[in-house]
Design a protein around this motif. Structure first.
Motif, PDB file in Angstrom:
ATOM      1  N   THR A 218       3.898   3.482  -3.963  1.00 36.28           N
ATOM      2  CA  THR A 218       3.765   4.896  -3.615  1.00 36.28           C
ATOM      3  C   THR A 218       2.707   5.492  -4.529  1.00 36.28           C
ATOM      4  O   THR A 218       2.793   5.364  -5.749  1.00 36.28           O
TER       5      THR A 218
ATOM      6  N   PRO B  63       4.005   3.477   6.667  1.00 36.44           N
ATOM      7  CA  PRO B  63       5.146   3.475   7.598  1.00 36.44           C
ATOM      8  C   PRO B  63       5.466   4.859   8.165  1.00 36.44           C
ATOM      9  O   PRO B  63       5.849   4.962   9.330  1.00 36.44           O
ATOM     10  N   GLU B  64       5.300   5.909   7.371  1.00 32.97           N
ATOM     11  CA  GLU B  64       5.652   7.235   7.889  1.00 32.97           C
ATOM     12  C   GLU B  64       4.700   7.679   8.997  1.00 32.97           C
ATOM     13  O   GLU B  64       5.108   8.291   9.978  1.00 32.97           O
ATOM     14  N   GLN B  65       3.424   7.365   8.820  1.00 33.54           N
ATOM     15  CA  GLN B  65       2.423   7.744   9.820  1.00 33.54           C
ATOM     16  C   GLN B  65       2.278   6.697  10.920  1.00 33.54           C
ATOM     17  O   GLN B  65       1.544   6.904  11.879  1.00 33.54           O
ATOM     18  N   LYS B  66       2.925   5.519  10.745  1.00 35.18           N
ATOM     19  CA  LYS B  66       2.763   4.365  11.646  1.00 35.18           C
ATOM     20  C   LYS B  66       1.278   4.006  11.816  1.00 35.18           C
ATOM     21  O   LYS B  66       0.783   3.724  12.904  1.00 35.18           O
TER      22      LYS B  66
END
Ligand SMILES: [Zn+2]
Length: 443
Positions: free
Chosen positions: A181, A205-208
């Motif tokens: 992070t 992963p959050e934005q793919k």
């Protein structure tokens, strides 16, 4: 069995290949694209793409362009999107066009420099053993001969290669994956070898969103480059694409050219890329097991029509034929299985016998010139080579070869082949002019 055209990459259709290569240059139009919230990509300002991820209290840069000059242009193009400090720089792989401008992005910010540990032991990517001035990047071609370099508009033509802007990694990882992070952004660094052993993909992963490095490019992959490099790790390349498919990205930023901005297209491109590499790999391995020669395999293996037409598999950079030869060598060695080829005649001895058989040098030259006039450019070049094996300074043969290479180059859609043909043609032209000035060319 139908005999494949002796010239690959579309050359049997006259100049259609060249027209496709010219149209392909549109991929390298300079622009900054906002892919999703806080993620910007600078495309076409340098040989490779640079991605900016805006985080909390600073930025992350993925790949750094080819050199400090290009990097400065990209900093300017990002404008106010680039908020300092730059907290991290991530290299997707070692190739100089991705690592050459780091100092500019780092500025005085002392960012962590992330890469796979393999980056530090990577082999030089510019290649070895380029003959007669042959150059797959076309770095010294005059403007009128140059179209593009396959995955980039140009590389090393306007700004020479330098390692002056490279910063060595400070944070490396071994093995498969490392979650980190930085500036509040969750990232996964994933080992995805393919065009380079050390290639990593950066997954948000959050934005793919997937930043794939050079494991997916909008061209048939350069599995076995012309520029004197080992064949790429093909089986690992397939595994890498399988891994990326499982992520189900909504966005893909490749190392070069435009981005993919929806899940269906991302899945389609990754699947086609994986399937094409797998097809060529498996067919070649099956052929090896059946005792077929590389020559026979090149004649027999064609991509299924749907893959052959796919926009991510056009042969601008790599080709199916060279991949087959590379995979053969990688897995079965140099020997094609025909005992005649265990100790072949030395080139000069073969040339002597063939030239004599054809009726002597003058006769073979006449044949070679007739082949050139008749559009059999490969055969013209091969006959010129026999004459040059016997007499390296033979001006008429040099001229035939030079003209044949030019014709072959102009019919290519593959940028690296075009650049190589035309670079050597120009070297031969200079040699023949030198000889006509009365200077002896060293044999
Ligand atoms: Zn690249």
């Amino acid at each position: 069995m139908t005999i494949k055209p002796t010239l690959q990459a579309g050359s049997q259709d006259g100049f259609i290949g060249r027209e496709k290569l010219i149209a392909h240059s549109e991929e390298f139009r300079p622009r900054v694209v906002q892919v999703t919230n806080g993620v910007y990509v600078a495309i076409g300002y340098s040989a490779s793409n640079v991605t900016l991820i805006a985080g909390r209290g600073g930025s992350i840069i993925v790949d750094t362009a080819a050199n400090p000059v290009d990097a400065k242009a990209i900093v300017e193009a990002f404008g106010s999107h680039l908020v300092r400090p730059v907290k991290a720089i991530i290299y997707t792989h070692n190739h100089p066009d991705h690592t050459g401008g780091a100092t500019v992005f780092a500025g005085d910010d002392s960012p962590g420099i992330y890469s796979h540990a393999l980056l530090q032991s990577a082999t030089p990517s510019m290649g070895r053993g380029q003959r007669d001035g042959g150059d797959a990047f076309g770095m010294h071609l005059p403007a009128e001969d140059f179209i593009n370099a396959g995955t980039q508009l140009e590389y090393g033509r306007t700004t020479p290669h330098t390692r002056q802007g490279f910063l060595p990694p400070t944070n490396t990882f071994d093995g498969d994956e490392k979650p980190i992070t930085i500036a509040g952004i969750a990232l996964h660094l994933i080992s995805t070898p393919g065009e380079a052993d050390d290639n990593i993909s950066v997954w948000l992963p959050e934005q793919k969103l997937l930043i794939a490095g050079d494991v997916l490019l909008k061209t048939f992959p350069n599995i076995a480059p012309l520029r004197g490099l080992p064949t790429r790790p093909v089986d690992q390349w397939i595994t890498s694409l399988d891994k990326l498919l499982l992520l189900e990205p909504d966005f893909i930023v490749p190392g070069h050219m435009g981005v993919i901005e929806n899940a269906a297209e991302a899945r389609n491109a990754l699947t086609a890329y994986r399937d094409a590499i797998k097809f060529v790999y498996e067919k070649t391995m099956e052929g090896i097991a059946r005792g077929m020669t590389p020559e026979e395999l090149v004649q027999q293996i064609n991509l299924p029509e749907e893959l052959a037409q796919h926009p991510y598999l056009q042969e601008f950079y790599g080709t199916v034929a060279w991949s087959i030869r590379g995979i053969y060598c990688q897995n079965a060695g140099w020997f094609d299985g025909n005992p005649t080829n265990i100790w072949p005649l030395p080139a000069k001895e073969r040339a002597e016998k063939l030239v004599a058989l054809s009726g002597g040098s003058a006769k073979m030259l006449e044949n070679a010139e007739a082949a050139l006039a008749g559009g059999e450019f490969q055969w013209a070049a091969e006959q010129a080579d026999y004459l040059l094996d016997l007499e390296p300074g033979n001006r008429a043969a040099i001229t035939v070869k030079m003209k044949a290479l030019r014709e072959l180059g102009e019919r290519q859609m593959n940028a690296t082949a075009r650049n190589y043909y035309l670079s050597v043609a120009n070297t031969l032209k200079a040699r023949s002019l030198q000889d006509s000035d009365g200077l002896r060319h060293p044999a």
